[in-house]
Design a protein around this motif. Structure first.
Motif, PDB file in Angstrom:
ATOM      1  N   VAL A  75       0.818  -1.272  -0.141  1.00 33.96           N
ATOM      2  CA  VAL A  75      -0.119   0.062  -0.199  1.00 33.96           C
ATOM      3  C   VAL A  75       0.836   1.401  -0.058  1.00 33.96           C
ATOM      4  CG1 VAL A  75      -0.410  -0.075   2.632  1.00 33.96           C
ATOM      5  CG2 VAL A  75      -2.087   0.991   1.047  1.00 33.96           C
ATOM      6  N   ALA A  76       1.937   1.220   0.409  1.00 30.88           N
ATOM      7  CA  ALA A  76       2.698   2.544   0.529  1.00 30.88           C
ATOM      8  C   ALA A  76       3.425   2.760  -0.868  1.00 30.88           C
ATOM      9  CB  ALA A  76       4.152   1.805   1.358  1.00 30.88           C
ATOM     10  N   ALA A  77       3.354   1.976  -1.808  1.00 27.84           N
ATOM     11  CA  ALA A  77       3.641   2.137  -3.299  1.00 27.84           C
ATOM     12  C   ALA A  77       2.492   2.892  -3.795  1.00 27.84           C
ATOM     13  CB  ALA A  77       3.797   0.843  -4.196  1.00 27.84           C
ATOM     14  N   LEU A  78       1.428   3.212  -3.294  1.00 24.33           N
ATOM     15  CA  LEU A  78       0.327   3.853  -3.600  1.00 24.33           C
ATOM     16  C   LEU A  78       0.299   5.362  -3.321  1.00 24.33           C
ATOM     17  CD1 LEU A  78      -2.513   1.487  -3.305  1.00 24.33           C
ATOM     18  CD2 LEU A  78      -1.272   1.803  -5.447  1.00 24.33           C
ATOM     19  N   VAL A  79       1.247   5.937  -2.348  1.00 25.86           N
ATOM     20  CA  VAL A  79       1.120   7.207  -1.756  1.00 25.86           C
ATOM     21  C   VAL A  79       1.632   8.313  -2.868  1.00 25.86           C
ATOM     22  CG1 VAL A  79       2.470   8.839  -0.489  1.00 25.86           C
ATOM     23  CG2 VAL A  79       2.136   6.561   0.162  1.00 25.86           C
ATOM     24  N   GLY A  80       0.731   9.179  -3.178  1.00 22.05           N
ATOM     25  CA  GLY A  80       0.760  10.113  -4.157  1.00 22.05           C
ATOM     26  C   GLY A  80       0.324  10.036  -5.588  1.00 22.05           C
ATOM     27  N   ARG A  81      -0.530   8.725  -5.521  1.00 23.14           N
ATOM     28  CA  ARG A  81      -1.083   8.478  -6.809  1.00 23.14           C
ATOM     29  C   ARG A  81      -2.457   9.099  -7.009  1.00 23.14           C
ATOM     30  NH1 ARG A  81       0.297   3.082  -8.349  1.00 23.14           N
ATOM     31  NH2 ARG A  81       2.504   2.655  -8.347  1.00 23.14           N
ATOM     32  N   GLY A  82      -2.831  10.080  -6.162  1.00 22.15           N
ATOM     33  CA  GLY A  82      -4.095  10.571  -6.398  1.00 22.15           C
ATOM     34  C   GLY A  82      -5.276   9.929  -5.500  1.00 22.15           C
ATOM     35  N   GLU A  83      -6.467  10.356  -6.008  1.00 20.40           N
ATOM     36  CA  GLU A  83      -7.846   9.793  -5.227  1.00 20.40           C
ATOM     37  C   GLU A  83      -7.759   8.350  -5.509  1.00 20.40           C
ATOM     38  OE1 GLU A  83     -11.467  11.656  -4.128  1.00 20.40           O
ATOM     39  OE2 GLU A  83     -12.114  10.536  -5.549  1.00 20.40           O
ATOM     40  N   LEU A  84      -7.951   7.332  -4.688  1.00 24.01           N
ATOM     41  CA  LEU A  84      -8.151   6.097  -5.018  1.00 24.01           C
ATOM     42  C   LEU A  84      -9.226   5.281  -3.874  1.00 24.01           C
ATOM     43  CD1 LEU A  84      -6.162   4.656  -2.966  1.00 24.01           C
ATOM     44  CD2 LEU A  84      -4.636   5.038  -4.823  1.00 24.01           C
ATOM     45  N   THR A  85      -9.550   4.066  -4.053  1.00 24.92           N
ATOM     46  CA  THR A  85     -10.134   3.386  -3.046  1.00 24.92           C
ATOM     47  C   THR A  85      -9.367   2.215  -2.549  1.00 24.92           C
ATOM     48  OG1 THR A  85     -12.426   3.718  -4.359  1.00 24.92           O
ATOM     49  CG2 THR A  85     -12.507   2.176  -2.802  1.00 24.92           C
ATOM     50  N   TYR A 133     -15.739   3.045  14.708  1.00 30.25           N
ATOM     51  CA  TYR A 133     -15.423   1.938  13.878  1.00 30.25           C
ATOM     52  C   TYR A 133     -15.026   1.014  14.904  1.00 30.25           C
ATOM     53  CZ  TYR A 133     -16.621   4.682   9.653  1.00 30.25           C
ATOM     54  OH  TYR A 133     -17.044   5.442   9.095  1.00 30.25           O
ATOM     55  N   SER A 134     -14.748  -0.364  14.794  1.00 30.36           N
ATOM     56  CA  SER A 134     -14.359  -1.238  15.704  1.00 30.36           C
ATOM     57  C   SER A 134     -13.513  -2.432  14.832  1.00 30.36           C
ATOM     58  CB  SER A 134     -15.457  -1.992  16.408  1.00 30.36           C
ATOM     59  OG  SER A 134     -16.477  -2.613  15.446  1.00 30.36           O
ATOM     60  N   TYR A 135     -12.807  -3.021  15.713  1.00 24.19           N
ATOM     61  CA  TYR A 135     -12.004  -4.270  15.187  1.00 24.19           C
ATOM     62  C   TYR A 135     -12.846  -5.131  14.273  1.00 24.19           C
ATOM     63  CZ  TYR A 135      -9.099  -8.495  15.289  1.00 24.19           C
ATOM     64  OH  TYR A 135      -8.348  -9.456  14.931  1.00 24.19           O
ATOM     65  N   GLY A 136     -12.032  -5.635  13.384  1.00 25.53           N
ATOM     66  CA  GLY A 136     -12.931  -6.570  12.256  1.00 25.53           C
ATOM     67  C   GLY A 136     -13.677  -6.312  11.456  1.00 25.53           C
ATOM     68  N   GLU A 137     -14.263  -4.874  11.352  1.00 27.29           N
ATOM     69  CA  GLU A 137     -15.132  -4.407  10.573  1.00 27.29           C
ATOM     70  C   GLU A 137     -14.407  -4.306   9.217  1.00 27.29           C
ATOM     71  OE1 GLU A 137     -18.329  -1.235  11.598  1.00 27.29           O
ATOM     72  OE2 GLU A 137     -16.669  -0.757  13.115  1.00 27.29           O
ATOM     73  N   ARG A 138     -14.977  -4.514   8.202  1.00 31.86           N
ATOM     74  CA  ARG A 138     -14.297  -4.509   6.551  1.00 31.86           C
ATOM     75  C   ARG A 138     -15.002  -3.200   5.996  1.00 31.86           C
ATOM     76  NH1 ARG A 138     -15.373  -7.471   2.690  1.00 31.86           N
ATOM     77  NH2 ARG A 138     -13.237  -7.419   1.939  1.00 31.86           N
ATOM     78  N   LEU A 139     -14.096  -2.272   5.473  1.00 27.46           N
ATOM     79  CA  LEU A 139     -14.392  -0.894   5.192  1.00 27.46           C
ATOM     80  C   LEU A 139     -13.965  -0.963   3.683  1.00 27.46           C
ATOM     81  CD1 LEU A 139     -13.357   1.167   8.304  1.00 27.46           C
ATOM     82  CD2 LEU A 139     -15.683   0.398   7.890  1.00 27.46           C
ATOM     83  N   ALA A 140     -14.555  -0.042   2.724  1.00 26.83           N
ATOM     84  CA  ALA A 140     -14.013   0.672   1.599  1.00 26.83           C
ATOM     85  C   ALA A 140     -13.982   2.190   1.648  1.00 26.83           C
ATOM     86  CB  ALA A 140     -14.853   0.249   0.488  1.00 26.83           C
ATOM     87  N   VAL A 141     -12.759   2.700   1.597  1.00 31.18           N
ATOM     88  CA  VAL A 141     -12.434   4.078   1.746  1.00 31.18           C
ATOM     89  C   VAL A 141     -12.082   4.745   0.740  1.00 31.18           C
ATOM     90  CG1 VAL A 141     -12.218   4.023   4.416  1.00 31.18           C
ATOM     91  CG2 VAL A 141     -10.301   3.737   2.878  1.00 31.18           C
ATOM     92  N   VAL A 142     -12.518   5.911   0.402  1.00 31.60           N
ATOM     93  CA  VAL A 142     -12.126   6.929  -0.786  1.00 31.60           C
ATOM     94  C   VAL A 142     -11.122   7.832  -0.382  1.00 31.60           C
ATOM     95  CG1 VAL A 142     -12.618   8.075  -2.912  1.00 31.60           C
ATOM     96  CG2 VAL A 142     -14.081   6.056  -1.949  1.00 31.60           C
ATOM     97  N   GLY A 143     -10.175   8.003  -0.898  1.00 33.09           N
ATOM     98  CA  GLY A 143      -9.044   9.378  -0.502  1.00 33.09           C
ATOM     99  C   GLY A 143      -7.794   9.125  -1.016  1.00 33.09           C
ATOM    100  N   GLU A 144      -6.757  10.343  -0.833  1.00 32.61           N
ATOM    101  CA  GLU A 144      -5.620  10.338  -1.183  1.00 32.61           C
ATOM    102  C   GLU A 144      -4.652   9.643   0.010  1.00 32.61           C
ATOM    103  OE1 GLU A 144      -4.362  13.787  -2.867  1.00 32.61           O
ATOM    104  OE2 GLU A 144      -6.251  14.079  -4.306  1.00 32.61           O
ATOM    105  N   LEU A 145      -3.618   8.876  -0.422  1.00 31.10           N
ATOM    106  CA  LEU A 145      -2.641   8.399   0.432  1.00 31.10           C
ATOM    107  C   LEU A 145      -1.538   9.341   0.538  1.00 31.10           C
ATOM    108  CD1 LEU A 145      -2.583   4.646  -0.233  1.00 31.10           C
ATOM    109  CD2 LEU A 145      -3.536   5.690   1.923  1.00 31.10           C
ATOM    110  N   GLU A 146      -0.958   9.741   1.839  1.00 32.35           N
ATOM    111  CA  GLU A 146       0.370  10.536   1.861  1.00 32.35           C
ATOM    112  C   GLU A 146       1.204   9.651   2.810  1.00 32.35           C
ATOM    113  OE1 GLU A 146      -0.618  13.655   5.064  1.00 32.35           O
ATOM    114  OE2 GLU A 146      -2.440  13.500   3.847  1.00 32.35           O
ATOM    115  N   THR A 147       2.575  10.355   2.618  1.00 29.72           N
ATOM    116  CA  THR A 147       3.308   9.825   3.527  1.00 29.72           C
ATOM    117  C   THR A 147       3.263  10.377   5.002  1.00 29.72           C
ATOM    118  OG1 THR A 147       5.052   9.408   1.655  1.00 29.72           O
ATOM    119  CG2 THR A 147       5.934   9.515   3.868  1.00 29.72           C
TER     120      THR A 147
END
Length: 202
Positions: A75-85, A133-147
Motif C-alpha cells: 500500500v505504501a507504493a500507492l502514496v501520491g497516486r491521487g484519489e483511490l479506493t 468503527y471497531s476491530y474486524g469491520e470491513r471497510l472501503a474508503v475513498v481518498g488520497e494516501l500520503e506519507t
C-alpha cells in the motif's frame, strides 16, 4: 548470565535498526559465534562473549525479518497516486479522542479508475469521531494516501518513524467516503474482548 544475554539481544536489535545490515552477514556471524561458543566450553569468559555475540546477532536477525517488504504490491507504493479506493478490515482497536479517531486498516485491495488489484500492508485512517468503527469491520474508503510526517529537526518526535515501527507507511486523512463491506475479519475471541472493553468504557 541471562542478564548478559538479554542485554546483548536488545543491543543487537538497536544495532540492526541503526545499521540495517544484510541478513547474509548476520547469519554468517551467528554461525561463527555458535562455533566459537561450542569450541570454548572449557573457557567460561570466551564462551560467554561468544554467546552474547550470538544473542546480539539473533536479535538483529529477528528485527530484520520483522520489517515489512515494501514491494510494488504494498500500500505504501500507492502514496501520491491521487484519489483511490482501499478495501480492507480494521486491524486493531481504534484510538479515539474528542476530535476524531485513528483507525489502522489492513488493506486487501485497491481500486483506481474502476480497476481493482490486490494490495497488502497497513494504512492509518484519520476519521471524524462518529460513526465509531471497531476491530474486524470491513471497510472501503475513498481518498488520497500520503506519507506520514517526519521530524523537522533533530530531537523532534518523528511520527513517520513511530508509525514505521508498527508497519504503517501510508496515511489517509478524512477520506471523502467510507462504506461498510459485508462480512467481518480478524480473530473472533479478540473481537469479543474488545467489544466487552468498549462496553465497560461506555
Amino acid at each position: 548470565m541471562l542478564i548478559h544475554l538479554a542485554v546483548a539481544w536488545m543491543l543487537g536489535i538497536v544495532a540492526a535498526h541503526l545499521l540495517r545490515p544484510a541478513p547474509t552477514w548476520l547469519w554468517a556471524g551467528a554461525a561463527a559465534c555458535l562455533a566459537a561458543a561450542m569450541a570454548a566450553r572449557a573457557a567460561p569468559r570466551p564462551r560467554l562473549v561468544a554467546l552474547c555475540l550470538l544473542c546480539g546477532l539473533l536479535g538483529a536477525l529477528r528485527y530484520s525479518e520483522a520489517l515489512p517488504t515494501l514491494g510494488p504490491g504494498s500500500v505504501a507504493a500507492l502514496v501520491g497516486r491521487g484519489e483511490l479506493t482501499l478495501a480492507g478490515s480494521v486491524a486493531g482497536d481504534p484510538r479515539r479522542s474528542d476530535d476524531g479517531q485513528r483507525v489502522v486498516l489492513r488493506v486487501e485491495a485497491a481500486g483506481d479508475a474502476g480497476e481493482w488489484h490486490a494490495v497488502e500492508g497497513l494504512a492509518l485512517l484519520v476519521l471524524p469521531p462518529f460513526p465509531a468503527y471497531s476491530y474486524g469491520e470491513r471497510l472501503a474508503v475513498v481518498g488520497e494516501l500520503e506519507t506520514p510526517r517526519a521530524a523537522e529537526r533533530p530531537g523532534d518526535f518523528d511520527y513517520r518513524a513511530y508509525l514505521a515501527h508498527r508497519g504503517i507507511y501510508a496515511l489517509m486523512r478524512e477520506p471523502a467516503e467510507v462504506q461498510h463491506l459485508r462480512g467481518s475479519a480478524g480473530i473472533a475471541p479478540l473481537a469479543a474482548v474488545l467489544r466487552f472493553r468498549e462496553r465497560c468504557r461506555e
